[in-house]
Design a protein around this motif. Structure first.
Motif, PDB file in Angstrom:
ATOM      1  N   PRO A 149     -35.298   5.111  44.403  1.00  0.00           N
ATOM      2  CA  PRO A 149     -35.360   3.952  45.346  1.00  0.00           C
ATOM      3  C   PRO A 149     -35.055   5.648  46.829  1.00  0.00           C
ATOM      4  CG  PRO A 149     -33.122   4.124  44.331  1.00  0.00           C
ATOM      5  CD  PRO A 149     -34.128   4.623  43.532  1.00  0.00           C
ATOM      6  N   GLY A 150     -35.697   5.462  48.125  1.00  0.00           N
ATOM      7  CA  GLY A 150     -35.726   5.827  48.362  1.00  0.00           C
ATOM      8  C   GLY A 150     -37.716   7.108  48.268  1.00  0.00           C
ATOM      9  N   PHE A 151     -37.679   7.493  47.011  1.00  0.00           N
ATOM     10  CA  PHE A 151     -38.167   8.271  47.466  1.00  0.00           C
ATOM     11  C   PHE A 151     -40.316   7.651  47.244  1.00  0.00           C
ATOM     12  CE2 PHE A 151     -34.794  10.375  45.541  1.00  0.00           C
ATOM     13  CZ  PHE A 151     -35.027  11.703  45.703  1.00  0.00           C
ATOM     14  N   ASP A 152     -41.190   8.908  47.241  1.00  0.00           N
ATOM     15  CA  ASP A 152     -42.929   8.236  47.161  1.00  0.00           C
ATOM     16  C   ASP A 152     -42.879   7.770  45.667  1.00  0.00           C
ATOM     17  OD1 ASP A 152     -45.144   9.686  48.016  1.00  0.00           O
ATOM     18  OD2 ASP A 152     -45.871   9.122  46.413  1.00  0.00           O
ATOM     19  N   GLN A 153     -43.332   6.618  45.908  1.00  0.00           N
ATOM     20  CA  GLN A 153     -43.299   5.278  44.680  1.00  0.00           C
ATOM     21  C   GLN A 153     -44.341   5.497  43.921  1.00  0.00           C
ATOM     22  OE1 GLN A 153     -40.998   3.146  43.744  1.00  0.00           O
ATOM     23  NE2 GLN A 153     -39.737   4.560  44.987  1.00  0.00           N
ATOM     24  N   LYS A 154     -45.303   6.223  44.030  1.00  0.00           N
ATOM     25  CA  LYS A 154     -45.969   6.665  43.185  1.00  0.00           C
ATOM     26  C   LYS A 154     -46.678   8.074  42.436  1.00  0.00           C
ATOM     27  CE  LYS A 154     -51.031   5.216  46.055  1.00  0.00           C
ATOM     28  NZ  LYS A 154     -50.187   4.257  46.942  1.00  0.00           N
ATOM     29  N   MET A 155     -44.941   8.575  43.221  1.00  0.00           N
ATOM     30  CA  MET A 155     -44.342  10.086  42.060  1.00  0.00           C
ATOM     31  C   MET A 155     -43.417   9.211  41.344  1.00  0.00           C
ATOM     32  SD  MET A 155     -46.124  12.930  43.542  1.00  0.00           S
ATOM     33  CE  MET A 155     -45.383  14.306  42.736  1.00  0.00           C
ATOM     34  N   ALA A 156     -42.231   8.232  41.812  1.00  0.00           N
ATOM     35  CA  ALA A 156     -42.101   8.020  41.243  1.00  0.00           C
ATOM     36  C   ALA A 156     -42.866   7.080  39.648  1.00  0.00           C
ATOM     37  CB  ALA A 156     -40.937   6.671  41.758  1.00  0.00           C
ATOM     38  N   GLN A 157     -43.325   6.563  39.882  1.00  0.00           N
ATOM     39  CA  GLN A 157     -44.698   5.941  38.615  1.00  0.00           C
ATOM     40  C   GLN A 157     -44.679   7.269  37.599  1.00  0.00           C
ATOM     41  OE1 GLN A 157     -47.558   3.465  40.452  1.00  0.00           O
ATOM     42  NE2 GLN A 157     -45.928   2.308  41.292  1.00  0.00           N
ATOM     43  N   MET A 158     -45.301   8.371  38.441  1.00  0.00           N
ATOM     44  CA  MET A 158     -45.948   9.407  37.302  1.00  0.00           C
ATOM     45  C   MET A 158     -44.647   9.820  36.294  1.00  0.00           C
ATOM     46  SD  MET A 158     -48.250  11.621  40.145  1.00  0.00           S
ATOM     47  CE  MET A 158     -49.241  12.319  38.265  1.00  0.00           C
ATOM     48  N   ILE A 159     -43.324   9.635  36.960  1.00  0.00           N
ATOM     49  CA  ILE A 159     -42.365  10.731  36.459  1.00  0.00           C
ATOM     50  C   ILE A 159     -41.915   9.200  35.073  1.00  0.00           C
ATOM     51  CG2 ILE A 159     -40.393  10.913  36.687  1.00  0.00           C
ATOM     52  CD1 ILE A 159     -40.258  11.769  39.818  1.00  0.00           C
ATOM     53  N   GLU A 160     -42.012   8.025  35.394  1.00  0.00           N
ATOM     54  CA  GLU A 160     -41.660   7.054  34.825  1.00  0.00           C
ATOM     55  C   GLU A 160     -42.636   6.908  33.420  1.00  0.00           C
ATOM     56  OE1 GLU A 160     -41.567   2.556  33.972  1.00  0.00           O
ATOM     57  OE2 GLU A 160     -42.385   3.281  36.382  1.00  0.00           O
ATOM     58  N   ASN A 161     -43.631   7.783  33.893  1.00  0.00           N
ATOM     59  CA  ASN A 161     -45.004   7.698  32.641  1.00  0.00           C
ATOM     60  C   ASN A 161     -44.544   8.253  31.701  1.00  0.00           C
ATOM     61  OD1 ASN A 161     -45.986   5.031  34.186  1.00  0.00           O
ATOM     62  ND2 ASN A 161     -47.612   6.472  35.247  1.00  0.00           N
ATOM     63  N   HIS A 162     -44.330   9.524  32.465  1.00  0.00           N
ATOM     64  CA  HIS A 162     -44.024  11.160  31.690  1.00  0.00           C
ATOM     65  C   HIS A 162     -42.980  10.470  30.082  1.00  0.00           C
ATOM     66  CE1 HIS A 162     -44.239  15.261  30.708  1.00  0.00           C
ATOM     67  NE2 HIS A 162     -42.598  15.178  30.787  1.00  0.00           N
ATOM     68  N   MET A 163     -41.833  10.259  30.672  1.00  0.00           N
ATOM     69  CA  MET A 163     -41.052   9.964  30.702  1.00  0.00           C
ATOM     70  C   MET A 163     -41.243   8.881  29.015  1.00  0.00           C
ATOM     71  SD  MET A 163     -37.572   9.899  33.131  1.00  0.00           S
ATOM     72  CE  MET A 163     -36.661  10.130  31.699  1.00  0.00           C
ATOM     73  N   THR A 164     -41.922   8.236  29.910  1.00  0.00           N
ATOM     74  CA  THR A 164     -42.370   7.130  28.636  1.00  0.00           C
ATOM     75  C   THR A 164     -42.804   7.651  27.456  1.00  0.00           C
ATOM     76  OG1 THR A 164     -41.829   4.966  30.503  1.00  0.00           O
ATOM     77  CG2 THR A 164     -43.150   4.391  28.415  1.00  0.00           C
ATOM     78  N   VAL A 165     -43.857   7.793  28.040  1.00  0.00           N
ATOM     79  CA  VAL A 165     -44.949   8.596  27.139  1.00  0.00           C
ATOM     80  C   VAL A 165     -43.742   9.715  25.882  1.00  0.00           C
ATOM     81  CG1 VAL A 165     -46.864  10.071  26.242  1.00  0.00           C
ATOM     82  CG2 VAL A 165     -46.940   8.628  28.414  1.00  0.00           C
TER      83      VAL A 165
END
Length: 512
Positions: A226-242
């Motif tokens: 929360p409070g961060f760029d959400q497109k960047m947040a989704q990329m971090i999530e994708n990286h961790m999920t993979v």
């Protein structure tokens, strides 16, 4: 208790009294002492609900250091794997020793706390391991570790008590759950861990534990970064999920309890090691997004659901210092002054402002100069650089893409972006599309750069120099005219030509 005595510059015992040993409080104290003012710091911090001792320097300073150590521990595991592609031959199986890491980090934190106390003494700051409570605009009641009380006065008072991790207020949270500050108090690896919360703190802990080979599940409450760029947040999530981290979405934790099997083993005097006793010892109950009640067993539950300003039990209400009812943070003006004249607040104890160690130190230094050197320079709380120490590091400064569009309108915003492949990643053939940079520009203002985002190795170090350029009014044309350093990742900021509009247009054509 005999607090330090001696002449001050006025009718008070001290020119400056700081309640709390946070990084901002240390900075304002040291700067004031350097300006020949008599300064006292009061810092008596209770341990966490799990009994973890807190050291001088405040939660932000010490936790920042710990975050970096833990990230490095995780990255070294990946580096060992990569090293074979660089010709290194490992003679034996490599494994991680949790106790060795814990001992080394704890010793480093204690050493740094001792160094801080020596630095305070060297620059002339008086320090007391005592609790301070406001009893008047210029008066503080001091209670030492033995319960002895005495009142001291000061011309100016600064509150720098920092913040504390929040709990959910559900059955079993304080009894059985950890926070990030408790993680290194565990004598054995935390095993299968549930991280509750998608904050930067939560993702960092999840990434660190997974990097050590531990199974990790993240339960987002309520959103990711929360409070961060959400497109960047989704990329971090994708990286961790993979990478293998599990995520639970739209779930609500309702209870944490000991399982019956664990209780039976502990009572019957089972000879298993502490690590074996804790395996599967916690049963969490949560409600899924479909409204179903579910249960699952974990070894450790770590709460990362935000932090709250620590403003209780220091007498703010008694003297009229106003706080936010929601956050508990102290309301301050542009000069960091509270609703009471000559009482100030610095760092994460403030309401509604960004909080980083670097910002607190900077703000504290400027405050001391305004108080005792008649400077007028205010701290700039906009465009504050920050870094998320996930395994794939993320650093940002300025506006997120969402905030820029909301502030200026989408037609006035241009977003330049691209993936990049660090040269050192090519030999081990790591993911070519993981690392990413983004530059957000305000078109009518000569494409002035209003947001910088980078995700990749050493992202924080890469961004630091560009932050200075942003404060000087950096434009996209100036960025393009900058000579990049090759080989290196920072040079990608100087070669961006692809825009968000171009990417979306190509995507639309591809779907036709």
């Amino acid at each position: 208790m005999d607090p330090p005595t001696g002449p001050s510059m006025g009718p008070y015992d001290y020119d400056l009294l700081v309640i709390g040993g946070g990084s901002g409080g240390l900075a304002v104290a040291q700067e004031a002492a350097g300006l020949r003012r008599k300064v006292l710091i009061l810092d008596l911090v209770a341990p966490s609900p799990r009994g973890t001792k807190r050291e001088l320097g405040g939660s932000s300073y010490n936790m920042d250091n710990i975050r970096k150590f833990l990230q490095q521990a995780s990255l070294l595991g990946t580096a060992i794997q990569d090293s074979q592609k660089y010709g290194w031959r490992l003679k034996e199986h490599v494994c991680h020793g949790w106790s060795e890491l814990v001992e080394a980090v704890q010793e480093q934190v204690k050493t740094r706390s001792s160094e801080l106390k020596r630095e305070l003494k060297t620059c002339g700051v008086f320090y007391l391991n005592a609790h301070g409570e406001l009893v008047g605009p210029h008066k503080v009641e001091v209670t030492d570790v033995y319960g002895r009380k005495r009142c001291l006065t000061a011309e100016s008072i600064v509150i720098a008590t920092g913040d504390r991790p929040q709990y959910l207020g559900i059955p079993g949270d304080k009894e059985y759950c950890l926070t990030s500050e408790d993680l290194l108090s565990l004598p054995q690896p935390p095993g299968r861990t549930l991280v509750v919360g998608g904050s930067a703190e939560g993702l960092e802990c999840a990434g660190f534990l997974f990097g050590l080979g531990l199974p990790v599940t993240v339960m987002l409450q309520p959103e990711l970064l929360p409070g961060f760029d959400q497109k960047m947040a989704q990329m971090i999530e994708n990286h961790m999920t993979v990478g293998g981290v599990d995520f639970l979405y739209h779930c609500s934790l309702t209870k944490v309890e000991l399982t019956e099997s664990c209780t039976k083993d502990a009572v019957s005097g089972d000879s298993a090691t502490p690590q074996q006793v804790s395996r599967g010892s916690l049963r969490v109950t949560f409600i899924s997004k479909e409204g179903q009640t579910k249960q699952e067993d974990f070894d450790t539950v770590l709460l990362a659901v935000g932090r709250k300003a620590f403003t209780s039990d220091i007498g703010l209400e008694r003297v009229g210092v106003l706080c936010s009812q929601d956050s508990g943070g102290i309301l301050v003006n542009e000069k960091d002054q509270t609703s009471v004249e000559r009482i100030y607040a610095i760092g994460s104890v403030q309401h509604g402002r960004p909080s980083t160690t670097g910002l607190s130190v900077h703000a504290g230094t400027l405050l001391a100069r305004r108080l005792f050197r008649e400077d007028s320079l205010l701290c700039d709380y906009t465009s504050v650089p920050t870094v998320v120490l996930t395994p794939l590091e993320y650093a940002a400064c300025g506006l997120s893409e969402e905030k820029a569009n909301l502030t200026f309108g989408e037609a006035s915003v241009e977003v330049y972006h691209n993936n990049y492949w660090p040269l050192e990643w090519t030999l081990p053939a790591r993911n070519k599309y993981s690392c990413y940079i983004k530059v957000i520009c305000h078109i009518p203002d000569n494409e002035r750069v209003v947001g910088l985002h980078v995700m990749g190795p050493n992202a924080g170090d890469i961004l630091q120099g560009f932050v200075t350029a942003m404060k000087c009014g950096l434009t996209k044309q100036q960025l393009d005219a900058t000579v990049g350093i090759h080989p290196g990742s920072a040079q990608w900021f100087t070669t961006l030509t692809q825009t968000r509009r171009m990417t979306e247009a190509m995507t639309m054509r591809g779907n036709c």
